[in-house]
Design an enzyme around this catalytic site. Sequence first.
Site, PDB file in Angstrom:
ATOM      1  N   LYS A 251       0.846  -1.203   0.000  1.00 19.38           N
ATOM      2  CA  LYS A 251       0.000   0.000   0.000  1.00 19.38           C
ATOM      3  C   LYS A 251       0.878   1.248   0.000  1.00 19.38           C
ATOM      4  O   LYS A 251       1.928   1.276   0.660  1.00 19.38           O
ATOM      5  CB  LYS A 251      -0.912  -0.023   1.235  1.00 19.38           C
ATOM      6  CG  LYS A 251      -1.993   1.042   1.237  1.00 19.38           C
ATOM      7  CD  LYS A 251      -2.869   0.920   2.479  1.00 19.38           C
ATOM      8  CE  LYS A 251      -4.009   1.926   2.486  1.00 19.38           C
ATOM      9  NZ  LYS A 251      -4.862   1.819   3.690  1.00 19.38           N
TER      10      LYS A 251
ATOM     11  N   SER B  98      -9.867  -0.832   6.846  1.00 20.83           N
ATOM     12  CA  SER B  98      -9.293  -0.726   5.502  1.00 20.83           C
ATOM     13  C   SER B  98      -8.516  -1.934   5.003  1.00 20.83           C
ATOM     14  O   SER B  98      -8.113  -1.956   3.842  1.00 20.83           O
ATOM     15  CB  SER B  98      -8.389   0.499   5.413  1.00 20.83           C
ATOM     16  OG  SER B  98      -9.187   1.634   5.266  1.00 20.83           O
TER      17      SER B  98
ATOM     18  N   SER C  49      -9.772   1.528   2.610  1.00 18.28           N
ATOM     19  CA  SER C  49      -8.960   2.322   1.716  1.00 18.28           C
ATOM     20  C   SER C  49      -7.863   1.536   0.996  1.00 18.28           C
ATOM     21  O   SER C  49      -7.302   2.009   0.030  1.00 18.28           O
ATOM     22  CB  SER C  49      -8.297   3.452   2.510  1.00 18.28           C
ATOM     23  OG  SER C  49      -7.452   2.906   3.527  1.00 18.28           O
TER      24      SER C  49
HETATM   25  N1  GLN Z   1     -13.209   3.589   5.851  1.00 16.48           N
HETATM   26  C1  GLN Z   1     -12.732   4.120   7.079  1.00 16.48           C
HETATM   27  C2  GLN Z   1     -12.433   5.581   6.918  1.00 16.48           C
HETATM   28  O1  GLN Z   1     -12.751   6.114   5.913  1.00 16.48           O
HETATM   29  C3  GLN Z   1     -11.539   3.361   7.529  1.00 16.48           C
HETATM   30  C4  GLN Z   1     -10.309   3.742   6.822  1.00 16.48           C
HETATM   31  C5  GLN Z   1      -9.111   2.955   7.235  1.00 16.48           C
HETATM   32  O2  GLN Z   1      -9.205   1.919   7.887  1.00 16.48           O
HETATM   33  N2  GLN Z   1      -7.954   3.463   6.873  1.00 16.48           N
HETATM   34  O3  GLN Z   1     -11.896   6.210   7.758  1.00 16.48           O
END
Ligand code: GLN
Length: 483
Positions: free
Chosen positions: A81, A180, A156
């Site tokens: 990532k 994420s 994400s």
């Molecule tokens: N979808 C969640 C957010 O938008 C979690 C994101 C993540 O785990 N980085 O914050």
Amino acid sequence: MSIDLKKLTITEAHTRLAQKDWSALELTDAYLSVIEERDPAIHSYLEVFDDARENARRADALIREKGKDIHPLTGIPFSIKDNILIKGHVASCGSKILEKYRAAYDATAVVRLRDEGAVFLGRGNMDEFAMGSSTERSAFGTTKNPHDISRAPGGSSGGPAAAVAMGGALAALGSDTGGSVRQPASFCGIVGLKPTYGSVSRFGLVAMASSLDQIGPFAKTAADARIIFEAISGHDPMDSTSLPNRSGQKAERSEKLTIGIPSFMDEVKVDDDVLKNFEESIAILKKMGHTITTVVLPNVQYSLPVYYIIMPAEASTNLARFDGVRYGLHKEGENLFEDYTKTRGAGFGAEVRRRILLGTYVLSAGYYDAYYTQATMLRRQITADFENVFTDVDAILTPTSPTPAFALGERTDDPLRMYSSDVFTVPANIGGLPALSIPSGFVKRGTASLPVGLQFTGAHLDDSLLLDIGEAFERETEYSFIV
Ligand code: GLN
């Protein structure tokens, strides 16, 4: 030589590499050709590294030197990532503000994989600064779900998840602040682990919300996820929140476990077919001899609101470092203050700005107690509720997400709906607990067959128990994850 990547696991690839049936270079080349063929449509990578083959040659040298004693990750190709630093490579976090930023050092997780001879294929696409659930918030274009390219891969960490699902990497590293790793794993039909907070070093992971962030592995099986988890976890003096090395595992537990289903599931709107799949999974777990019971977590329904106060609060302070002076983009203004506003205005996308505003607001003098203090108090309560429940059950079971992959564009104008896809994943981050998503079957949307995932949340440091349950569940089900 053609290598069939469809069902290939790390375990199998390791055997073939150790026996010298394949070289690491041949394996890497096989993945590079899938990327060349499929990634123009999927866009799971922001960059494929020009030194990937050099990594593979280094792995081949290790194999020559160590023979069958090589580590299971030697020669295994990874997508990483784009918020995890690899020295000398760009780490953009999916943001214009870091588009040209090159990492000056390796993240600890990267060092640990590199030391074992893993191969880094490239940078996986992501929502800008890991804020999002669909990868549509990347400043460099959306990743598509390999199961149906009109749908989101989740987020994400959608890029790394899609790369593994399309056969463009054998494994990947993502980061999980509120789901994420797990939610994209479930949308893409693969395994994703969010480790216990502090078990994997955050050194070299660009911080979003430091008290919630953890690096976690993506793989096709729980056994593969375990290999990666074991390689990257362990104390790191460079991360002050890193836990000491485990002094012995917890006592062995019987193979028959007690698994709790939180009563708050009744209050969450879950798609009918996802719920049906969940009930089928429960039936399988019962058949395996586990006891299923209902558990009450009295405050868990506040997890999302608590998350959307703590996360933006921490993100707003963490992102203050991107000021146009120290890293990445610089826009010249009339004075220093204008340098800041111009750089940040041009460099940050809409969702990042929304969260910086939210976070700054909840930390501001007049509102700090009403929002931030309240949220931290509730956080302690939610954590205590989990501790209580884990005296009665070994793991907690929910679907990973209430829906399968949603259509691209469906939620971009409705942030609250976007946030709601994390309703089941966020509680584990609030409590610092380990949680594993594994494929549990498919549901139909039109002609598409979309994967859904099952999430096991465990007590503090029970990562290994979750992987045990995951492996046993996989033996019962054998879902085909690859498209
Ligand atoms: N979808 C969640 C957010 O938008 C979690 C994101 C993540 O785990 N980085 O914050």
